[in-house]
Design a protein around this motif. Sequence first.
Motif, PDB file in Angstrom:
ATOM      1  N   VAL A   2       0.886  -1.156   0.000  1.00  0.00           N
ATOM      2  CA  VAL A   2       0.000   0.000   0.000  1.00  0.00           C
ATOM      3  C   VAL A   2       0.922   1.202   0.000  1.00  0.00           C
ATOM      4  N   VAL A   3       0.771   2.047  -1.028  1.00  0.00           N
ATOM      5  CA  VAL A   3       1.661   3.201  -1.157  1.00  0.00           C
ATOM      6  C   VAL A   3       0.842   4.458  -1.420  1.00  0.00           C
ATOM      7  N   ARG A   4       1.421   5.571  -1.040  1.00  0.00           N
ATOM      8  CA  ARG A   4       0.785   6.865  -1.246  1.00  0.00           C
ATOM      9  C   ARG A   4       1.381   7.514  -2.488  1.00  0.00           C
ATOM     10  N   GLY A   5       0.586   8.312  -3.160  1.00  0.00           N
ATOM     11  CA  GLY A   5       1.091   9.096  -4.265  1.00  0.00           C
ATOM     12  C   GLY A   5       0.982   8.425  -5.629  1.00  0.00           C
ATOM     13  N   LEU A   6       0.344   7.280  -5.698  1.00  0.00           N
ATOM     14  CA  LEU A   6       0.102   6.603  -6.974  1.00  0.00           C
ATOM     15  C   LEU A   6      -1.380   6.325  -7.099  1.00  0.00           C
ATOM     16  N   THR A   7      -1.805   6.061  -8.325  1.00  0.00           N
ATOM     17  CA  THR A   7      -3.196   5.662  -8.546  1.00  0.00           C
ATOM     18  C   THR A   7      -3.214   4.253  -9.109  1.00  0.00           C
ATOM     19  N   ALA A   8      -4.353   3.610  -8.962  1.00  0.00           N
ATOM     20  CA  ALA A   8      -4.518   2.275  -9.534  1.00  0.00           C
ATOM     21  C   ALA A   8      -4.312   2.329 -11.046  1.00  0.00           C
ATOM     22  N   GLY A   9      -4.766   3.393 -11.695  1.00  0.00           N
ATOM     23  CA  GLY A   9      -4.597   3.535 -13.134  1.00  0.00           C
ATOM     24  C   GLY A   9      -3.135   3.580 -13.553  1.00  0.00           C
ATOM     25  N   ALA A  10      -2.316   4.301 -12.801  1.00  0.00           N
ATOM     26  CA  ALA A  10      -0.881   4.384 -13.117  1.00  0.00           C
ATOM     27  C   ALA A  10      -0.214   3.027 -12.948  1.00  0.00           C
ATOM     28  N   VAL A  11      -0.571   2.315 -11.898  1.00  0.00           N
ATOM     29  CA  VAL A  11      -0.016   0.984 -11.662  1.00  0.00           C
ATOM     30  C   VAL A  11      -0.488   0.029 -12.759  1.00  0.00           C
ATOM     31  N   TRP A  12      -1.766   0.094 -13.082  1.00  0.00           N
ATOM     32  CA  TRP A  12      -2.366  -0.802 -14.065  1.00  0.00           C
ATOM     33  C   TRP A  12      -1.639  -0.734 -15.404  1.00  0.00           C
TER      34      TRP A  12
ATOM     35  N   GLU B 117      -6.215  -1.414  -6.325  1.00  0.00           N
ATOM     36  CA  GLU B 117      -7.326  -0.533  -5.978  1.00  0.00           C
ATOM     37  C   GLU B 117      -6.861   0.757  -5.333  1.00  0.00           C
ATOM     38  N   ASP B 118      -7.580   1.822  -5.675  1.00  0.00           N
ATOM     39  CA  ASP B 118      -7.362   3.107  -5.015  1.00  0.00           C
ATOM     40  C   ASP B 118      -7.971   3.056  -3.628  1.00  0.00           C
ATOM     41  N   LEU B 119      -7.275   3.650  -2.674  1.00  0.00           N
ATOM     42  CA  LEU B 119      -7.744   3.747  -1.294  1.00  0.00           C
ATOM     43  C   LEU B 119      -7.869   5.218  -0.928  1.00  0.00           C
ATOM     44  N   PRO B 120      -8.637   5.526   0.100  1.00  0.00           N
ATOM     45  CA  PRO B 120      -8.741   6.926   0.544  1.00  0.00           C
ATOM     46  C   PRO B 120      -7.364   7.494   0.891  1.00  0.00           C
ATOM     47  N   GLY B 121      -7.245   8.810   0.769  1.00  0.00           N
ATOM     48  CA  GLY B 121      -5.994   9.468   1.145  1.00  0.00           C
ATOM     49  C   GLY B 121      -4.914   9.383   0.077  1.00  0.00           C
ATOM     50  N   GLY B 122      -5.299   9.165  -1.181  1.00  0.00           N
ATOM     51  CA  GLY B 122      -4.306   9.138  -2.258  1.00  0.00           C
ATOM     52  C   GLY B 122      -3.383   7.936  -2.211  1.00  0.00           C
ATOM     53  N   ARG B 123      -3.917   6.816  -1.736  1.00  0.00           N
ATOM     54  CA  ARG B 123      -3.120   5.591  -1.641  1.00  0.00           C
ATOM     55  C   ARG B 123      -3.622   4.565  -2.651  1.00  0.00           C
ATOM     56  N   VAL B 124      -2.752   3.622  -2.967  1.00  0.00           N
ATOM     57  CA  VAL B 124      -3.136   2.508  -3.826  1.00  0.00           C
ATOM     58  C   VAL B 124      -2.689   1.217  -3.151  1.00  0.00           C
ATOM     59  N   ARG B 125      -3.503   0.196  -3.302  1.00  0.00           N
ATOM     60  CA  ARG B 125      -3.207  -1.145  -2.768  1.00  0.00           C
ATOM     61  C   ARG B 125      -2.995  -2.075  -3.945  1.00  0.00           C
ATOM     62  N   ILE B 126      -1.884  -2.793  -3.919  1.00  0.00           N
ATOM     63  CA  ILE B 126      -1.577  -3.783  -4.949  1.00  0.00           C
ATOM     64  C   ILE B 126      -1.355  -5.108  -4.239  1.00  0.00           C
ATOM     65  N   LEU B 127      -2.157  -6.088  -4.606  1.00  0.00           N
ATOM     66  CA  LEU B 127      -2.074  -7.416  -4.011  1.00  0.00           C
ATOM     67  C   LEU B 127      -1.656  -8.403  -5.089  1.00  0.00           C
TER      68      LEU B 127
ATOM     69  N   ALA C  80       5.772   4.984 -10.499  1.00  0.00           N
ATOM     70  CA  ALA C  80       6.161   6.287  -9.949  1.00  0.00           C
ATOM     71  C   ALA C  80       7.176   6.997 -10.847  1.00  0.00           C
ATOM     72  N   GLY C  81       7.591   6.332 -11.927  1.00  0.00           N
ATOM     73  CA  GLY C  81       8.560   6.944 -12.841  1.00  0.00           C
ATOM     74  C   GLY C  81       9.976   6.954 -12.317  1.00  0.00           C
ATOM     75  N   LYS C  82      10.281   6.050 -11.394  1.00  0.00           N
ATOM     76  CA  LYS C  82      11.630   5.987 -10.812  1.00  0.00           C
ATOM     77  C   LYS C  82      12.441   4.893 -11.486  1.00  0.00           C
ATOM     78  N   GLU C  83      13.737   5.136 -11.579  1.00  0.00           N
ATOM     79  CA  GLU C  83      14.654   4.147 -12.151  1.00  0.00           C
ATOM     80  C   GLU C  83      14.882   3.029 -11.151  1.00  0.00           C
ATOM     81  N   ARG C  84      15.355   1.909 -11.678  1.00  0.00           N
ATOM     82  CA  ARG C  84      15.758   0.793 -10.803  1.00  0.00           C
ATOM     83  C   ARG C  84      16.875   1.242  -9.905  1.00  0.00           C
ATOM     84  N   SER C  85      16.885   0.686  -8.699  1.00  0.00           N
ATOM     85  CA  SER C  85      18.002   0.998  -7.787  1.00  0.00           C
ATOM     86  C   SER C  85      19.021  -0.104  -7.845  1.00  0.00           C
TER      87      SER C  85
END
Length: 175
Positions: free
Chosen positions: A27-37, A123-133, A170-175
């Motif tokens: 569960v992370v903040r700052g992403l949407t289910a659409g972006a993850v999808w 799924e999108d969660l309240p507070g601008g969070r997304v849950r990925i299972l 999130a548009g971040k490169e691999r670490s």
Amino acid sequence: MSMQNAIDWPERHLPGTGDNFVSNEVVVRGLTAGAVWRHLVDTSAWESYYDNVAGISFPDGGGPELSGGLAFRFGTFGFPPLDALVVEHQAPAEGVPGRLSWTAKQDGSPEERLDVLHARPVEDLPGGRVRILTQETRIGRPAAEPARQIPNPMLNGHQAWLDGLVRAAAGKERS
């Protein structure tokens, strides 16, 4: 409203009834289910954020974006390419979680046969969070040995996939 039980399990693949079952969740903040999808269903992006997948192909055409009923092949966890079929594909929408699942099979001798159901609600969660299972049931001897290992390599592999998916969305490169 959260749909915590959003996976429709066929009886054959019910969690705890196969030879190996794992469940990973972020569960992370700052992403949407659409972006993850977008990154989840675009198989051409998988290898850019997940090291444990290779050789993705579409024997009947289609792809690289997954869709309902689409057949595809891919290698993972050292198995020869598995024959996969998308059995559930519902893009996320307002108040509706995204749902993606596929079966994957490997034929052969009893030592080689593998039957998998891999499911991923997003799924999108309240507070601008997304849950990925991510949950997966594997049936067959190739699944039983890793299930006895500590830590279970399937659990660690799926966590790496989730972590990479979050970075990619999130548009971040691999670490």
